[in-house]
Design a protein around this motif. Structure first.
Motif, PDB file in Angstrom:
ATOM      1  N   UNK A  45       0.725  -1.212  -0.106  1.00 29.70           N
ATOM      2  CA  UNK A  45      -0.039  -0.017   0.079  1.00 29.70           C
ATOM      3  C   UNK A  45       0.914   1.245  -0.236  1.00 29.70           C
ATOM      4  N   UNK A  46       2.008   1.109  -0.003  1.00 29.54           N
ATOM      5  CA  UNK A  46       3.250   2.286   0.151  1.00 29.54           C
ATOM      6  C   UNK A  46       3.535   2.590  -1.203  1.00 29.54           C
ATOM      7  N   UNK A  47       3.763   3.959  -1.425  1.00 31.52           N
ATOM      8  CA  UNK A  47       4.221   4.723  -2.701  1.00 31.52           C
ATOM      9  C   UNK A  47       5.763   4.578  -2.533  1.00 31.52           C
ATOM     10  N   UNK A  48       6.442   3.915  -3.543  1.00 30.52           N
ATOM     11  CA  UNK A  48       7.839   3.468  -3.471  1.00 30.52           C
ATOM     12  C   UNK A  48       8.626   4.416  -4.342  1.00 30.52           C
ATOM     13  N   UNK A  49       8.148   4.913  -5.582  1.00 25.09           N
ATOM     14  CA  UNK A  49       9.013   5.510  -6.298  1.00 25.09           C
ATOM     15  C   UNK A  49       8.078   6.283  -7.758  1.00 25.09           C
ATOM     16  N   UNK A  50       8.814   7.000  -8.389  1.00 22.50           N
ATOM     17  CA  UNK A  50       8.047   7.799  -9.539  1.00 22.50           C
ATOM     18  C   UNK A  50       9.082   7.527 -10.691  1.00 22.50           C
ATOM     19  N   UNK A  51       8.534   7.350 -11.832  1.00 19.20           N
ATOM     20  CA  UNK A  51       9.304   7.098 -13.180  1.00 19.20           C
ATOM     21  C   UNK A  51       8.660   8.160 -14.235  1.00 19.20           C
ATOM     22  N   UNK A  52       9.413   9.167 -14.812  1.00 19.26           N
ATOM     23  CA  UNK A  52       8.845  10.131 -15.928  1.00 19.26           C
ATOM     24  C   UNK A  52       9.624   9.713 -17.300  1.00 19.26           C
ATOM     25  N   UNK A  53       8.915   9.577 -18.222  1.00 24.73           N
ATOM     26  CA  UNK A  53       9.770   9.472 -19.625  1.00 24.73           C
ATOM     27  C   UNK A  53       9.082  10.546 -20.438  1.00 24.73           C
ATOM     28  N   UNK A  54       9.992  11.214 -21.111  1.00 24.23           N
ATOM     29  CA  UNK A  54       9.644  12.209 -22.107  1.00 24.23           C
ATOM     30  C   UNK A  54      10.450  12.103 -23.475  1.00 24.23           C
ATOM     31  N   UNK A  55       9.558  12.576 -24.402  1.00 19.46           N
ATOM     32  CA  UNK A  55      10.086  12.326 -25.813  1.00 19.46           C
ATOM     33  C   UNK A  55      10.348  13.786 -26.335  1.00 19.46           C
ATOM     34  N   UNK A  56      11.695  14.110 -26.745  1.00 16.15           N
ATOM     35  CA  UNK A  56      11.928  15.504 -27.496  1.00 16.15           C
ATOM     36  C   UNK A  56      12.545  15.272 -28.622  1.00 16.15           C
ATOM     37  N   UNK A  57      12.369  16.425 -29.617  1.00 17.85           N
ATOM     38  CA  UNK A  57      13.300  16.379 -30.714  1.00 17.85           C
ATOM     39  C   UNK A  57      14.573  16.818 -30.087  1.00 17.85           C
ATOM     40  N   UNK A  58      15.740  16.159 -30.728  1.00 17.68           N
ATOM     41  CA  UNK A  58      17.047  16.705 -30.347  1.00 17.68           C
ATOM     42  C   UNK A  58      17.629  17.670 -31.286  1.00 17.68           C
ATOM     43  N   UNK A  73      13.565   9.998 -16.037  1.00 16.49           N
ATOM     44  CA  UNK A  73      14.259   9.987 -14.360  1.00 16.49           C
ATOM     45  C   UNK A  73      13.270   9.139 -13.588  1.00 16.49           C
ATOM     46  N   UNK A  74      14.038   8.472 -12.718  1.00 15.88           N
ATOM     47  CA  UNK A  74      13.464   7.517 -11.731  1.00 15.88           C
ATOM     48  C   UNK A  74      13.787   7.783 -10.302  1.00 15.88           C
ATOM     49  N   UNK A  75      12.979   7.962  -9.495  1.00 16.29           N
ATOM     50  CA  UNK A  75      13.364   8.347  -8.109  1.00 16.29           C
ATOM     51  C   UNK A  75      12.323   7.746  -6.893  1.00 16.29           C
ATOM     52  N   UNK A  81      12.795   6.982   0.584  1.00 18.11           N
ATOM     53  CA  UNK A  81      13.873   7.963   0.223  1.00 18.11           C
ATOM     54  C   UNK A  81      14.681   7.608   1.640  1.00 18.11           C
ATOM     55  N   UNK A  82      14.272   7.438   2.757  1.00 17.22           N
ATOM     56  CA  UNK A  82      14.823   7.201   3.961  1.00 17.22           C
ATOM     57  C   UNK A  82      15.630   5.629   4.126  1.00 17.22           C
ATOM     58  N   UNK A  83      14.746   4.635   3.440  1.00 20.78           N
ATOM     59  CA  UNK A  83      15.348   3.307   3.474  1.00 20.78           C
ATOM     60  C   UNK A  83      16.545   3.079   2.243  1.00 20.78           C
ATOM     61  N   UNK A  84      16.104   3.618   1.081  1.00 19.56           N
ATOM     62  CA  UNK A  84      17.120   3.287  -0.004  1.00 19.56           C
ATOM     63  C   UNK A  84      16.930   4.742  -1.160  1.00 19.56           C
ATOM     64  N   UNK A  85      17.616   5.704  -0.891  1.00 19.80           N
ATOM     65  CA  UNK A  85      17.177   6.847  -1.885  1.00 19.80           C
ATOM     66  C   UNK A  85      17.946   6.543  -3.311  1.00 19.80           C
ATOM     67  N   UNK A  86      17.130   6.703  -4.449  1.00 16.90           N
ATOM     68  CA  UNK A  86      17.452   6.533  -5.821  1.00 16.90           C
ATOM     69  C   UNK A  86      17.113   7.953  -6.278  1.00 16.90           C
ATOM     70  N   UNK A  87      18.056   8.235  -7.277  1.00 18.26           N
ATOM     71  CA  UNK A  87      17.972   9.350  -8.250  1.00 18.26           C
ATOM     72  C   UNK A  87      18.691   8.937  -9.448  1.00 18.26           C
TER      73      UNK A  87
END
Length: 259
Positions: A45-58, A73-75, A81-87
């Motif tokens: 039931x606990x929120x653990x992480x979030x991932x955002x994926x973007x597509x752009x013209x380079x 990006x995944x965090x 964040x206290x147990x195992x912080x990911x960036x």
């Protein structure tokens, strides 16, 4: 394959939804520059992480060719964040027509662990150049981001239940294969509604995170977008769920059965 923090493992498997060889790619690309997709991960039931994926013209070109830039990006969030912080941050530059990768980079910060890599794909000489050396390859080989976007353009209209698909991707120090079984069609609910979906079962490697008989299931919209909307994986203790929470800039409108 190296042992990965659970968030990266699930993102990688989830993004590898389904794939065949290049010959099966549809003519019309399923996505466009401006697309942005957000996933939430929950442990129980606990929120653990979030991932955002973007597509752009380079603005960058590779041997004079234009490219699309996929940025992820995944965090971890909240208590995690206290147990195992990911960036973590990942970049892939792909050909907008063939969808094959030109260049990939990643920067991972997982608790006290740090890792980065820069990978160049030369599809003329069939050689991958990464921080750990040069790696020859045959056929279509991807990084996990370009693999996800290529997979969204596979013709799956004739898939039969139980049929197995295989993809190849480069990760850190070698080329790996992942086998995925088509499980059929189901209606599945996510943060944006209920959708008609294709269901898949990728193989996973048992270890300190997964049990010997752990299962990973994922669901992809059965429409022109082919967006993964949910994944569920069993762990040694509990389970982890990945859920689509936001989507904008899509090439085709989302068509939920129920909002």
């Amino acid at each position: 394959m190296k042992k990965y923090y659970i968030v990266l493992i699930l993102i990688t498997c989830f993004n590898h939804a389904f794939s065949q060889e290049k010959a099966y790619k549809t003519k019309e690309v399923a996505f466009q520059a401006g697309e942005q997709i957000t996933y939430k991960l929950k442990y129980g039931i606990f929120s653990a992480a979030e991932a955002v994926i973007k597509v752009e013209n380079s603005p960058l070109k590779f041997d004079g060719h234009p490219a699309l830039h996929i940025n992820t990006t995944a965090k971890t969030v909240g208590t995690f964040n206290l147990l195992f912080k990911v960036r973590n941050e990942y970049h892939s530059y792909i050909d907008p027509v063939t969808l094959l990768p030109y260049y990939y980079s990643e920067t991972r910060q997982e608790s006290s662990y740090r890792h980065s890599d820069k990978v160049t794909f030369n599809h003329d000489t069939n050689v991958i150049t990464a921080d750990k050396g040069k790696f020859p390859f045959k056929g279509d080989v991807f990084d996990f981001l370009s693999c996800y976007y290529f997979a969204r353009n596979i013709d799956v209209s004739n898939l039969k239940i139980g049929e197995k698909l295989e993809l190849h991707y480069f990760l850190e120090d070698g080329i790996h294969a992942l086998t995925i079984t088509f499980m059929g069609r189901e209606q599945v609910k996510c943060g944006l509604g209920t959708f008609n979906c294709l269901k898949f079962n990728p193989t996973i490697i048992p270890g300190r995170i997964f049990r010997k008989n752990s299962k990973l299931y994922l669901w992809i919209t059965d429409d022109k977008n082919r967006i993964p909307i949910k994944a569920h994986v069993e762990l040694i203790v509990g389970s982890l769920v990945m859920d689509l929470s936001q989507a904008s800039g899509l090439k085709y409108p989302l068509n939920p059965v129920k909002k």
